[in-house]
Design an enzyme around this catalytic site. Structure first.
Site: not given
Ligand code: MTE
Ligand code: LUZ
Ligand code: MOS
Length: 757
Positions: A226, A304, A336, A707
């Site tokens: 990413e 997150r 992930r 994920e």
């Protein structure tokens, strides 16, 4: 529909970066990484390397025409170390030679003079020294301080969770060459064409329109590409640009292992408060994220962690804090789950400890506190179409958990040295990039005059089957045969500014954009058909399975002819569509909002057997009820669930990353870093779809799947722990994930502390 890549994959015909035939004069790069974790770079001497025949150049910071900067969220990462090195493997230079072998030989001749400084390796050390990547953040709901005295039981503890290496089959790499007029093209193994384009633009000091980044597919990314495909793309581009020769850079597995970041290790303090009825009243958690030497996407990962701080549970009073701590490890990055597995693990660890302390089954505390419809998350969003309880109850019923419990109890009674354990793990994972602005997808659809269709989207195929899904929704919307389509490479000249393929959103965002483009084209074609068939109202026309209907009856007008007529009428057969997820928003100042399009739920039942003489274990079964919504491709989705599950089991059990005191990875290759193989796979895996309401924000109701199922692996850790407790009832519970065989053995005999010395 079969995965459209399966045929070329099994025949070895799929094209990755290293399969692109190289141009004449192509050079090969090998990167010199720092031998030490922290130090001052006094002198580098390339002279011996440059004397070798076939060595073209050694490029380093001084050769950069633009900025020596590739940081994305925070500008804190050099492409090549200039004055200081911050981790073992930090790139210092790249040798460019006629072959890779030559470049590697030359690299060995480079002399570097580094003054070693003390490295910081753990998050707790960094925290004590106030070394942070960004300001710490706290999510709150209710009033924890006032609630503690109302709790009948308060359980406190610490937990540790290690990182994880991505082990994508295709290592990082890029191939770059000049086009005309100072433009450059980069084939990159990246999840984010835009990030590579932007990185190259900064390093070369040229505008983005001069830079074309192309990705046919990648051999797995798992988050590791990413943000971290950018340096290799930038190095290849820098060499091609300054030397005016094509350059290919493909990392060896060991270089990839050493130089790239991994899943973040975390350390936690937790405090859980329950009432007499085992209802959770209060939860406080402080997380110390080991971010490594530069920000990379760590602030987003930290976010997150905060979002998933209360897992799949309703917690009326919570205070969750996360610190992103700067250490001398390679910058840790997306993987992930992206900070969520760590948050869910510590919550389960807290429940496990509470259950052990109160002498009840963890299942009792878990079931009682599952999220229900209308419950509020600490970030204010309300749980809607909440399937937590449904998944749990359905798993409990379908997989006969009561019976399983009895069988396991009987086994444990009979066996002294082998013990079985059982766990249930409830999942709730938010779908959307937590950064709202990233939630946009793009699709460019061309109908060619022969009736065939060419599609490009912003999404990168990395094995998750997204191109198959894109093709399916396009074929469905246009109602023509899937045979008529090609999904082309992801390319910045065809789709500009795409978000990374990440956060499990690739299919939703780019699939929705594809539907929009196809709907626009269909409307245009219907208009032309209306004219041709001399109708009045577009609603009289229907295109179904390549047949054109007028007022419900079949006509002679064929798909090919309709396309031809549309072009003849000078009406565009091309459409570019842009989709932005509606509804979502988030305010960082208050840490409140509605960040997720929807949540994905599920429950995993895991049973294991531990050999308590050896500390080894086997996973007997993992049975899952998973909330796919109404899947558009259950084969692909179950494949995703099974693959993610295995990766999650590896994370919690045998995949161990260790660095020595100088910050060097001890396990740096597949010979020493263990990932699950087929023999380690659970003897019995079953993934059953939940009957659930299709969510309007999911692609045709088919929920994101990339994920979430990884987190089912957390169940294996607690099932092993349950089995271990059968053998050693006073087992100390503050263990570390991954729970390797070695740790398991030592802990069974209360010698776990020895390992920490
Ligand atoms: N599946 C395969 N085979 N290879 C991968 O690299 N990456 C995972 C998941 N499944 C991955 C995979 C990760 S981390 C994400 S975010 C999603 O795929 C991204 O794709 P999607 O958004 O299309 O689901
Ligand atoms: N990447 C990102 C992600 O930039 N933002 C996210 O929220 C995210 N979530 C999961 C995986 N990658
Ligand atoms: Mo996945 S970690 O969002 O690439």
């Amino acid at each position: 529909m079969k995965n459209i890549d399966s045929r070329s994959h099994v025949r070895g015909e799929s094209i990755y970066v290293n399969d692109i035939p190289v141009r004449e004069d192509t050079l090969f790069g090998v990167v010199l990484g720092s031998p030490c974790a922290h130090g001052k770079l006094h002198k580098i001497d390339f002279s011996e390397a440059l004397k070798m025949a076939g060595v073209e150049a050694v490029i380093s910071a001084k050769d950069i025409p633009g900025e020596n900067q590739i940081g994305s969220i925070i500008q804190d990462e050099e492409l090549f170390a200039d004055k200081e090195v911050h981790y073992v493997g930090m790139p210092i230079a790249m040798v460019c030679a006629k072959t890779e072998a030559l470049a590697r030989k030359a690299l060995a001749k480079i002399k570097i003079d580094i003054e070693e400084l003390r490295p910081i390796l753990t998050a707790r050390e960094a925290h004590a020294e106030k070394k942070f990547i960004c300001p710490s953040r706290t999510f709150r709901i209710g009033d924890t301080d006032a609630m503690w005295e109302k709790c009948a039981h308060i359980i406190e503890g610490q937990a540790e969770m290690g990182g994880q290496e991505h082990i994508y089959l295709e290592t990082q790499g890029a191939y770059a060459y000049m086009l005309e007029a100072g433009a450059i093209k980069i084939h990159s193994s990246t999840q984010a064409t835009k990030y590579v384009q932007k990185g190259v633009s900064r390093v070369l000091g040229i505008p983005m329109h001069k830079i074309e980044v192309d990705v046919n597919r990648i051999g797995g990314g798992f988050g590791g590409k990413e943000d971290q495909a950018t340096p290799w793309g930038a190095m290849a581009a820098l060499a091609a640009y300054t030397l005016r020769k094509p350059l290919k850079l493909i990392l060896s597995r060991i270089d990839d292992f050493t130089m790239t970041g991994k899943r973040h290790p975390y350390s936690f303090d937790f405090k859980l408060g329950l009432n007499r009825d085992l209802q959770i009243l209060c939860y406080q958690m402080e997380a110390f994220q080991n971010a490594g030497a530069a920000a990379d996407v760590s602030p987003a990962v930290m976010e997150r962690t905060l979002f998933h701080g209360t897992g799949s549970y309703h917690v009326p009073n919570a205070k969750i804090t996360c610190h992103s701590c700067k250490t001398n490890l390679p910058p840790n990055t997306a993987m992930r789950g992206f900070g969520a597995p760590q948050a869910m693990f510590v919550f389960e660890a807290a429940i496990m400890k509470a259950a052990a302390t109160l002498n009840v089954a963890p299942l009792e505390i878990q079931r009682k506190n599952l999220l229900r419809e209308g419950d509020r998350f600490p970030y204010e969003q309300i749980a809607k179409n909440c399937n937590a309880g449904k998944c749990w109850d359905s798993a409990y019923e379908k997989f006969a958990v009561e019976k399983l419990k009895k069988e396991i109890a009987a086994f444990n009674k009979k066996n002294i040295h082998c013990k079985k354990g059982l766990s249930l793990f409830p999942l709730c994972f938010g779908i959307s990039f937590t950064k709202t602005s990233l939630n946009q997808g793009r699709s460019l659809v061309h109908i060619n005059t022969d009736g065939s269709v060419s599609i490009t989207t912003g999404v990168v195929e990395m094995g998750q089957g997204v191109n198959t899904k894109i093709l399916q929704v396009a074929a469905k919307t246009l109602s023509i045969s899937p045979q008529r389509f090609t999904i082309h490479s992801t390319n910045t000249t065809r789709i500009a500014n795409p978000s990374p393929t990440a956060a499990s959103t690739g299919a939703d965002l780019n699939g929705k954009a594809t539907i929009m483009a196809c709907e626009a084209l269909r409307a245009r074609l219907k208009g032309v058909a209306l004219q041709e068939l001399k109708g009045r109202d577009p609603d009289e026309i229907e295109i179904k399975d390549e047949i054109i209907f007028h007022n419900g009856s079949k006509t002679d007008l064929t798909w090919e002819r309709l396309v031809f007529l549309t072009d003849e009428a000078r009406i565009s057969l091309s459409e570019h569509a842009h989709y932005a997820t509606p509804v979502i928003h988030f305010d960082k100042a208050s840490e409140k909002g509605h960040p997720f399009a929807y949540h994905v739920y599920g429950t995993a039942v895991t049973a294991v057997t531990v050999d308590c003489l050896r500390g080894t274990y086997e996973i007997d079964l993992v049975k899952v009820v998973h909330d796919f919504g109404s899947s558009i491709n259950l084969d692909i989705d179950i494949g995703q669930a099974e693959g993610a599950l295995m990766q999650g089991i590896g994370l919690m059990t045998i995949e161990e990353l260790l660095v020595d005191q100088k910050g060097k990875h001890i396990y740096d290759r597949l010979a020493s870093y263990k990932i699950p193989d087929i023999y380690f796979a659970p003897k019995n895996v079953e993934v059953v779809p939940l009957d659930s309401e299709p969510d309007a924000l999911a692609l045709l109701g088919s929920k994101a799947v990339g994920e979430p199922p990884l987190m089912y692996g957390i169940g294996s850790y607690f099932a092993i722990l349950m089995a271990m407790r059968e053998f050693n009832p006073t087992l100390k519970l503050d263990l570390w994930a991954p729970l390797t065989h070695q740790k398991c053995l030592l802990a069974l005999y209360d010698k776990y502390g020895d390992l920490l010395k």
